[in-house]
Design a protein around this motif. Sequence first.
Motif, PDB file in Angstrom:
ATOM      1  N   ARG A   4      -1.392   3.515 -11.935  1.00  0.00           N
ATOM      2  CA  ARG A   4      -1.591   4.437 -10.803  1.00  0.00           C
ATOM      3  C   ARG A   4      -1.374   5.906 -11.191  1.00  0.00           C
ATOM      4  O   ARG A   4      -1.168   6.759 -10.329  1.00  0.00           O
ATOM      5  CB  ARG A   4      -0.707   4.064  -9.612  1.00  0.00           C
ATOM      6  CG  ARG A   4      -0.962   2.670  -9.070  1.00  0.00           C
ATOM      7  CD  ARG A   4      -0.227   2.428  -7.761  1.00  0.00           C
ATOM      8  NE  ARG A   4      -0.808   3.180  -6.652  1.00  0.00           N
ATOM      9  CZ  ARG A   4      -1.877   2.799  -5.948  1.00  0.00           C
ATOM     10  NH1 ARG A   4      -2.505   1.669  -6.244  1.00  0.00           N
ATOM     11  NH2 ARG A   4      -2.305   3.544  -4.961  1.00  0.00           N
ATOM     12  N   ASP A  40       0.807  -1.218   0.000  1.00  0.00           N
ATOM     13  CA  ASP A  40       0.000   0.000   0.000  1.00  0.00           C
ATOM     14  C   ASP A  40       0.841   1.270   0.000  1.00  0.00           C
ATOM     15  O   ASP A  40       0.294   2.378   0.080  1.00  0.00           O
ATOM     16  CB  ASP A  40      -0.931   0.013   1.215  1.00  0.00           C
ATOM     17  CG  ASP A  40      -1.927  -1.130   1.189  1.00  0.00           C
ATOM     18  OD1 ASP A  40      -2.400  -1.472   0.094  1.00  0.00           O
ATOM     19  OD2 ASP A  40      -2.222  -1.684   2.260  1.00  0.00           O
ATOM     20  N   ASP A  63      -2.652  10.187  -6.444  1.00  0.00           N
ATOM     21  CA  ASP A  63      -3.599   9.937  -5.373  1.00  0.00           C
ATOM     22  C   ASP A  63      -4.924  10.645  -5.642  1.00  0.00           C
ATOM     23  O   ASP A  63      -4.942  11.796  -6.079  1.00  0.00           O
ATOM     24  CB  ASP A  63      -3.046  10.421  -4.037  1.00  0.00           C
ATOM     25  CG  ASP A  63      -1.938   9.520  -3.502  1.00  0.00           C
ATOM     26  OD1 ASP A  63      -1.922   8.338  -3.873  1.00  0.00           O
ATOM     27  OD2 ASP A  63      -1.083   9.995  -2.742  1.00  0.00           O
ATOM     28  N   LYS A  89     -11.874   4.081   1.362  1.00  0.00           N
ATOM     29  CA  LYS A  89     -11.191   3.881   0.090  1.00  0.00           C
ATOM     30  C   LYS A  89     -12.106   3.311  -0.989  1.00  0.00           C
ATOM     31  O   LYS A  89     -11.667   3.046  -2.104  1.00  0.00           O
ATOM     32  CB  LYS A  89      -9.976   2.968   0.272  1.00  0.00           C
ATOM     33  CG  LYS A  89      -8.855   3.579   1.109  1.00  0.00           C
ATOM     34  CD  LYS A  89      -7.633   2.667   1.134  1.00  0.00           C
ATOM     35  CE  LYS A  89      -6.504   3.303   1.922  1.00  0.00           C
ATOM     36  NZ  LYS A  89      -5.286   2.449   1.931  1.00  0.00           N
ATOM     37  N   GLU A 149      -9.337   4.233  -3.640  1.00  0.00           N
ATOM     38  CA  GLU A 149      -8.266   3.355  -4.123  1.00  0.00           C
ATOM     39  C   GLU A 149      -8.681   2.807  -5.492  1.00  0.00           C
ATOM     40  O   GLU A 149      -9.104   1.659  -5.645  1.00  0.00           O
ATOM     41  CB  GLU A 149      -8.013   2.223  -3.124  1.00  0.00           C
ATOM     42  CG  GLU A 149      -7.004   1.179  -3.558  1.00  0.00           C
ATOM     43  CD  GLU A 149      -5.677   1.743  -4.052  1.00  0.00           C
ATOM     44  OE1 GLU A 149      -5.162   1.202  -5.039  1.00  0.00           O
ATOM     45  OE2 GLU A 149      -5.165   2.725  -3.471  1.00  0.00           O
TER      46      GLU A 149
END
Length: 376
Positions: free
Chosen positions: A299, A29, A303, A340, A309
């Motif tokens: 990814r 993570d 963020d 998430k 997530e």
Amino acid sequence: MYKRNYRNTEDAISILGFGCMRLPKINPDRPEIDEVAAQALFDYAFEHGINYFDTAFNYHQRLSEPFVGKALKKYPRDQFYLASKMPGFLVKEEKDVDEIFEKQLENCQVDYFDFYLCHAISDESFKVYDDCNIMEHLLKRRADGQIRHLGFSFHGSPEKLEELVERYDWDFVQLQLNYVDWNVQNAKRQYEILDAHGLPCIVMEPLRGGTLAVLCDEAAAVLRESEPDKSLASWGLRYAATLPNVLTVLSGMSAMDQVADNICTMENFEPLSESEMALVNKAGDIFTKTKTIPCTGCRYCMDCPSGVEIPGLFKLYNEYMLGEDKNDFVNGYKALGPEKQESQCTACDQCTEHCPQSIDVPEALKKVTALAEKLL
């Protein structure tokens, strides 16, 4: 290791390149690299003939380049080819270009890059290269020898690709190419454009973020019936390398078994035969009907400002669509926790803007919601 020469030079590039976006991590993570494990992968790769290493400024949240610099420092500089990339999406003004490039040289502990790319170019993202004169700076670096070969990685339309290859004197182009995207994302036409312009193709995502190393049961059975002792990943790597204008095939390897298997596949590389190509295409056709979300786990969407997530949720969804294991989905979904999960999404679309696969992320998250409501 089987090698191909770059154009008409003596630069012999290993057909298997080491992608440094998915290195082993201390905590799954977190972005921190397990440097002991990653160094072991690099050493094994180098000892077995891999000489092309591909990193980028933003990989592992800016930790990839410094690790790669340390990991390769033990080897003679003339025995490996190092690639990195200009993160145009981080350039706000012209002075940023040289500051980032100098930082990259420092990170990687080198005086030059063998291959250097404008990173993740799409139909819209090249605008900053014009606005901030990025190309002027990169072309000067090439003229000065700090960039040996200049290219770009591309996630866009064939029309935009044609425009770009004709606009500048490029040395190569990096494409997302695999036996699913050959048709789904028109990689076929993109490859043909490079071939027509005499530009070597470097392949990224030959296994589509690992999904082609798993497949659904029906698609996997097609390949395993023919070669039960060969990994599913081997078919994807060989498919990409069979194309004659491909210089190297990048694989983002994160474990020793992956490195060993890929080397076993590529060190004595054999192109796919016509019958093997037919099998791969059949498996790809079956796979495209599973209705997975085309996320590669890069990814770039993270963020998320709301804490979602995104890649983790898409991974759970895709794994269920391929294997229909209810318990795995439910346990993984609950483990993420409400903070998430997709319910936190505000549809700000920041993620969609950064997605190389052009996924409408908020809409795709609705599929996760529907599946969760069905299974929970």
